[in-house]
Scaffold this active site. Structure first.
Site, PDB file in Angstrom:
ATOM      1  N   GLU A  38      45.191  43.844  45.386  1.00 29.99           N
ATOM      2  CA  GLU A  38      44.582  42.456  44.925  1.00 29.99           C
ATOM      3  C   GLU A  38      43.765  41.952  45.977  1.00 29.99           C
ATOM      4  O   GLU A  38      44.090  41.536  46.922  1.00 29.99           O
ATOM      5  CB  GLU A  38      45.459  41.525  44.129  1.00 29.99           C
ATOM      6  CG  GLU A  38      44.907  40.336  43.583  1.00 29.99           C
ATOM      7  CD  GLU A  38      44.110  40.501  42.535  1.00 29.99           C
ATOM      8  OE1 GLU A  38      44.118  41.324  41.684  1.00 29.99           O
ATOM      9  OE2 GLU A  38      42.849  40.055  42.685  1.00 29.99           O
ATOM     10  N   THR A  80      39.668  42.922  37.987  1.00 28.26           N
ATOM     11  CA  THR A  80      40.622  43.775  38.376  1.00 28.26           C
ATOM     12  C   THR A  80      40.559  45.024  37.267  1.00 28.26           C
ATOM     13  O   THR A  80      40.516  46.160  37.678  1.00 28.26           O
ATOM     14  CB  THR A  80      42.290  43.548  38.148  1.00 28.26           C
ATOM     15  OG1 THR A  80      42.315  42.381  39.106  1.00 28.26           O
ATOM     16  CG2 THR A  80      42.927  44.606  38.661  1.00 28.26           C
ATOM     17  N   HIS A 196      46.410  37.332  45.269  1.00 28.59           N
ATOM     18  CA  HIS A 196      45.362  36.743  44.303  1.00 28.59           C
ATOM     19  C   HIS A 196      44.997  35.123  44.650  1.00 28.59           C
ATOM     20  O   HIS A 196      45.949  34.383  44.720  1.00 28.59           O
ATOM     21  CB  HIS A 196      46.118  37.113  43.017  1.00 28.59           C
ATOM     22  CG  HIS A 196      45.065  36.752  41.832  1.00 28.59           C
ATOM     23  ND1 HIS A 196      44.375  35.484  41.396  1.00 28.59           N
ATOM     24  CD2 HIS A 196      44.510  37.615  41.011  1.00 28.59           C
ATOM     25  CE1 HIS A 196      43.635  35.928  40.509  1.00 28.59           C
ATOM     26  NE2 HIS A 196      43.790  36.916  40.069  1.00 28.59           N
ATOM     27  N   ASP A 255      40.515  46.054  45.002  1.00 29.80           N
ATOM     28  CA  ASP A 255      39.895  45.971  43.534  1.00 29.80           C
ATOM     29  C   ASP A 255      38.446  45.277  43.597  1.00 29.80           C
ATOM     30  O   ASP A 255      37.552  45.678  42.924  1.00 29.80           O
ATOM     31  CB  ASP A 255      40.963  45.618  42.827  1.00 29.80           C
ATOM     32  CG  ASP A 255      41.096  43.968  42.845  1.00 29.80           C
ATOM     33  OD1 ASP A 255      40.960  43.237  44.064  1.00 29.80           O
ATOM     34  OD2 ASP A 255      42.009  43.416  41.972  1.00 29.80           O
ATOM     35  N   HIS A 256      38.259  44.121  44.434  1.00 29.18           N
ATOM     36  CA  HIS A 256      37.068  43.446  44.487  1.00 29.18           C
ATOM     37  C   HIS A 256      37.351  42.404  45.387  1.00 29.18           C
ATOM     38  O   HIS A 256      38.271  42.143  46.042  1.00 29.18           O
ATOM     39  CB  HIS A 256      36.808  42.829  43.006  1.00 29.18           C
ATOM     40  CG  HIS A 256      38.118  41.886  42.356  1.00 29.18           C
ATOM     41  ND1 HIS A 256      38.617  40.696  42.993  1.00 29.18           N
ATOM     42  CD2 HIS A 256      39.067  42.324  41.416  1.00 29.18           C
ATOM     43  CE1 HIS A 256      39.709  40.460  42.423  1.00 29.18           C
ATOM     44  NE2 HIS A 256      40.103  41.114  41.552  1.00 29.18           N
TER      45      HIS A 256
HETATM   46  C1  GP9 Z   1      46.317  40.609  36.410  1.00 27.54           C
HETATM   47  C2  GP9 Z   1      45.388  41.055  37.723  1.00 27.54           C
HETATM   48  C3  GP9 Z   1      44.685  39.964  38.379  1.00 27.54           C
HETATM   49  O1  GP9 Z   1      46.955  41.294  35.775  1.00 27.54           O
HETATM   50  O2  GP9 Z   1      45.294  42.165  37.526  1.00 27.54           O
HETATM   51  O3  GP9 Z   1      43.634  40.001  37.692  1.00 27.54           O
HETATM   52  P1  GP9 Z   1      42.137  39.395  38.309  1.00 27.54           P
HETATM   53  O4  GP9 Z   1      42.115  38.112  38.198  1.00 27.54           O
HETATM   54  O5  GP9 Z   1      42.112  39.698  39.548  1.00 27.54           O
HETATM   55  O6  GP9 Z   1      41.045  40.210  37.509  1.00 27.54           O
HETATM   56 MN    MN Z   2      41.739  41.319  40.901  1.00 26.16          MN
END
Ligand code: GP9
Ligand code: MN
Length: 416
Positions: A38, A80, A196, A255-256
């Site tokens: 994440e 994500t 996150h 992911d980003h």
């Molecule tokens: C939620 C997690 C985070 O299940 O994958 O999502 P994001 O806010 O990064 O898209």
């Molecule tokens: Mn994410």
């Protein structure tokens, strides 16, 4: 779909002939373990805070892996889930919605379906969040995942929660109980959560100092990024203990972005720069990408690449022949590759020039040059994004036969 097929044939598939590093079939019969970190950005790799590495495990593990240090995330609003969408399908995410929500009923030719049909692999996703978040429970089924180990599969006590949910260490430990019993070989994706936004972690769980700047977000990011790094180290140890490690190709990526441009001043301070220009901001969209293949030595590869390249790379490593597939990336190990990476917001990274914030930048020095220098990569990227959008909005794969590489028979007759 014929027009798009022609485009892909001339601009994407033709690059796939030769491999710079030949890893074709290297993952055959091996498990594929994909770890989605994440919000992990590339800028954090090999960095220190008060003399301590932020990601000591990743820094080490990349030495034993193929490490791509010029690999961009290409996600949009679907964050994500967009990253999952690109990786699984080799299509771009949409520009103003999450395809996981808006186009979950489409026909897709996902990695999961292909490896099930051709190699009899099962696919799993592990993520300790509500199954309906990003509509994953619906979309996963359509993409061909055999099972989604979501929140209900985990025992989450209040004291085990950090930020958005179960902490990454307990997440991996509890996931391991399921992984042990999976029939091999499989594709398993693990999506972490502790790093996150807002990157808040209890004092007693933090093992390095916060950074010291005006951005609370950037300061805290160091501690949660470190936590995820430790959780992955622990997971790799568990895979070794269970004898799974040697039979698996392990892919670890981000992911980003996690730190938005709102924190540019502090980011400049952290990176030792005077300021963060739109050009630097583009460069900050890189995410780490490590591919660990048992028995292969590590190597850092600086090829311009992005998440769109994941699907062809993985399928090639698995020895899958899918010459008629419609996807927009090239294998990461291919000799000849497309020369641009398209962002969903109109920015484009080329080999020599970068287009951002309405300007064309020379990549050798970050200076603004005549816009004309970027016109080629801008046109190409717009064209591809449009084709990808057309596939999704029109659900065009309904009309395409992936084996013959042609429009399906009934339609051809109608057409004639
Ligand atoms: C939620 C997690 C985070 O299940 O994958 O999502 P994001 O806010 O990064 O898209
Ligand atoms: Mn994410």
């Amino acid at each position: 779909i014929n027009e798009i097929d022609d485009y892909v044939s001339e601009n994407v598939r033709e690059n796939e002939e030769e491999e710079k590093i030949d890893l074709s079939g290297v993952a055959e019969d091996k498990n594929i373990i994909y770890i989605a970190m994440e919000s992990m950005q590339e800028f954090i790799i090999d960095k220190k805070v008060n003399g301590k590495e932020v990601t000591p495990f990743l820094n080490d593990f990349k030495e034993d892996s193929y490490y791509f240090d010029n690999y961009y995330h290409q996600t949009g609003l679907g964050k994500t889930s967009d990253h999952e969408f690109v990786l699984d399908n080799g299509l771009y995410p949409l520009s103003n919605s999450a395809a996981f929500f808006t186009h979950a009923q489409n026909e897709y030719n996902s990695v999961q379906k292909i490896i099930d049909e051709q190699l009899d692999y099962s696919s799993y996703s592990f993520h300790a969040n509500n199954g309906s978040f990003w509509n994953r429970n619906v979309m996963y089924e359509n993409l061909g995942y055999d099972k989604f180990y979501e929140l209900e599969s985990y025992d989450v006590e209040e004291e085990d929660v950090i930020g958005w949910g179960l902490n990454d260490k307990d997440f991996f430990t509890q996931s391991m109980d399921y992984v042990k019993d999976l029939e091999e070989p499989y594709y398993a994706k693990f999506i972490t959560l502790t790093n996150h936004f807002p990157f808040d972690i209890p004092k007693e769980e933090a093992t390095i100092d916060k950074y010291d700047s005006d951005s609370k977000t950037l300061n805290q990011y160091m501690q949660t990024a470190r936590y995820t790094d430790e959780a992955i180290e622990q997971f790799i140890g568990q895979l070794k203990d269970e004898g799974i490690y040697e039979d698996s190709v392990i892919i670890i990526s981000g992911d980003h972005y996690g730190i938005s441009s709102y924190h540019n001043e502090s980011m400049a301070q952290f990176l030792g720069k005077d300021e963060i220009t739109p050009y630097d901001e583009v460069k900050l969209q890189k995410v780490p990408m490590l591919i660990h293949v048992p028995g292969k030595e590590g190597e850092t590869i600086s090829t311009l690449s992005g998440q769109i390249d994941f699907k062809p790379t993985l399928l090639n490593m698995l020895g899958v022949e899918n010459n008629e597939d419609i996807m927009f990336g090239n294998g990461l190990f291919a000799e000849d590759r497309k020369d641009f990476i398209a962002f969903r917001d109109g920015r484009v990274v080329g080999k020599d020039y970068i287009y951002a914030a309405g300007n064309c930048y020379d990549d050798s020095n970050g200076e603004i040059v005549d816009e004309e220098a970027c016109s080629d990569i801008r046109e190409k990227s717009e064209q591809e994004l449009n084709y990808s959008d057309e596939i999704i909005y029109g659900d065009l794969f309904r009309f395409y036969d992936f084996e013959d590489g042609e429009m399906i028979e009934e339609l051809k007759e109608d057409d004639e």
